[in-house]
Design a protein around this motif. Structure first.
Motif, mmCIF file in Angstrom:
data_model
loop_
_atom_site.group_PDB
_atom_site.id
_atom_site.type_symbol
_atom_site.label_atom_id
_atom_site.label_comp_id
_atom_site.label_asym_id
_atom_site.label_seq_id
_atom_site.Cartn_x
_atom_site.Cartn_y
_atom_site.Cartn_z
ATOM 1 N N ARG A 19 0.839 -1.190 0.000
ATOM 2 C CA ARG A 19 0.000 0.000 0.000
ATOM 3 C C ARG A 19 0.878 1.245 0.000
ATOM 4 N NH1 ARG A 19 -2.466 -0.601 6.142
ATOM 5 N NH2 ARG A 19 -0.521 -0.270 7.277
ATOM 6 N N ALA A 105 -3.037 4.529 2.506
ATOM 7 C CA ALA A 105 -4.214 4.425 1.645
ATOM 8 C C ALA A 105 -4.847 3.059 1.838
ATOM 9 C CB ALA A 105 -3.814 4.624 0.185
ATOM 10 N N PHE A 107 -8.220 0.440 0.423
ATOM 11 C CA PHE A 107 -9.141 0.180 -0.662
ATOM 12 C C PHE A 107 -10.525 0.685 -0.293
ATOM 13 C CE2 PHE A 107 -12.080 -2.551 -3.017
ATOM 14 C CZ PHE A 107 -11.603 -2.336 -4.302
ATOM 15 N N HIS A 131 -9.561 10.439 4.614
ATOM 16 C CA HIS A 131 -9.179 10.230 3.224
ATOM 17 C C HIS A 131 -7.673 10.420 3.087
ATOM 18 C CE1 HIS A 131 -9.459 14.610 3.425
ATOM 19 N NE2 HIS A 131 -8.630 14.621 2.393
ATOM 20 N N ASP A 140 -9.736 16.248 -3.912
ATOM 21 C CA ASP A 140 -10.208 14.882 -4.155
ATOM 22 C C ASP A 140 -10.153 14.106 -2.845
ATOM 23 O OD1 ASP A 140 -10.657 12.237 -4.844
ATOM 24 O OD2 ASP A 140 -9.308 12.276 -6.579
ATOM 25 N N THR A 142 -11.718 11.061 -2.367
ATOM 26 C CA THR A 142 -12.328 9.771 -2.692
ATOM 27 C C THR A 142 -11.506 8.560 -2.283
ATOM 28 O OG1 THR A 142 -11.371 9.815 -4.918
ATOM 29 C CG2 THR A 142 -13.580 10.771 -4.639
ATOM 30 N N VAL A 143 -10.260 8.744 -1.907
ATOM 31 C CA VAL A 143 -9.398 7.614 -1.552
ATOM 32 C C VAL A 143 -9.391 7.450 -0.033
ATOM 33 C CG1 VAL A 143 -7.070 6.650 -1.661
ATOM 34 C CG2 VAL A 143 -7.963 7.982 -3.589
ATOM 35 N N ALA A 145 -8.336 6.165 3.743
ATOM 36 C CA ALA A 145 -7.024 6.081 4.383
ATOM 37 C C ALA A 145 -7.170 5.836 5.881
ATOM 38 C CB ALA A 145 -6.235 7.364 4.162
ATOM 39 N N GLN A 182 -6.064 -4.893 0.247
ATOM 40 C CA GLN A 182 -4.904 -4.229 -0.316
ATOM 41 C C GLN A 182 -4.114 -5.149 -1.254
ATOM 42 O OE1 GLN A 182 -3.701 -1.040 1.013
ATOM 43 N NE2 GLN A 182 -5.286 -0.827 2.516
#
Length: 183
Positions: A19, A105, A107, A131, A140, A142-143, A145, A182
């Protein structure tokens, strides 16, 4: 950053759980704690790989092992958990401080939780979602964490200890949870 993404993809392609981990800004006296592009102050990313322990056995529900960091472009003859950024400036970072925290990070979308709080009332409020802060796309979110700053700080006291041996106990997750999403 790009090399970290490339290395994670290459490791995953051959079955090694990996990751991206990083910080938007280093917590140094001469650095602003804002999202900046000053190379001395921040936006450093590296890679963590999951290594099963010798006690892990096939088919066992909870994997035993730990996450270890490697730099995508900072190789070391000593092996994992070595890099120009550890122990300093990693040991200066602060958990829960957004710009000066360390994030791994994960998934999927950011995890949002609801907690009660406020001035003595029983109202519900939603804290910011966790995030992965990307300074190249700051808006952004959207990821997903996890803030892993505290895990690194524990290792600062004993730099030769495995970085993530205790991470899952603290987060209430298992290695299998992370490896499944991951890997």
């Amino acid at each position: 950053t790009g090399l970290s993404f490339f290395l994670v993809d290459a490791l995953r392609a051959v079955g090694v759980p990996a990751r991206v981990v990083g910080t938007p800004v280093w917590n140094r006296e001469d650095c602003s704690h804002e999202a900046v592009s000053d190379k001395a102050c921040g936006n450093h990313n590296w890679v963590e790989v999951f290594t099963p322990s010798s006690t892990a056995r096939a088919g066992h529900r909870g994997l035993a092992g730990s996450w270890h960091f490697v730099g995508a472009a900072e190789s070391s003859d000593v092996g994992v958990d070595q890099g120009w950024f550890f122990p300093e400036p990693v040991c200066l970072q602060q958990p829960g401080a957004q710009n000066i925290s360390i994030y791994a990070a994960r998934f999927g979308p950011p995890v949002c939780t609801t907690v009660s709080g406020g001035s003595g009332k029983n109202e519900e409020r939603a804290p910011p979602c966790r995030h992965f802060p990307m300074v190249w796309a700051w808006d952004d979110h959207t990821v997903g964490a996890d803030d892993v700053t505290q895990v690194y700080l524990r290792s600062c006291a004993s730099p030769h200890q495995h970085v993530h041996d205790h991470e899952h106990r603290d987060r209430g997750t298992t290695d299998e949870d992370d490896v499944a999403v991951q890997g």
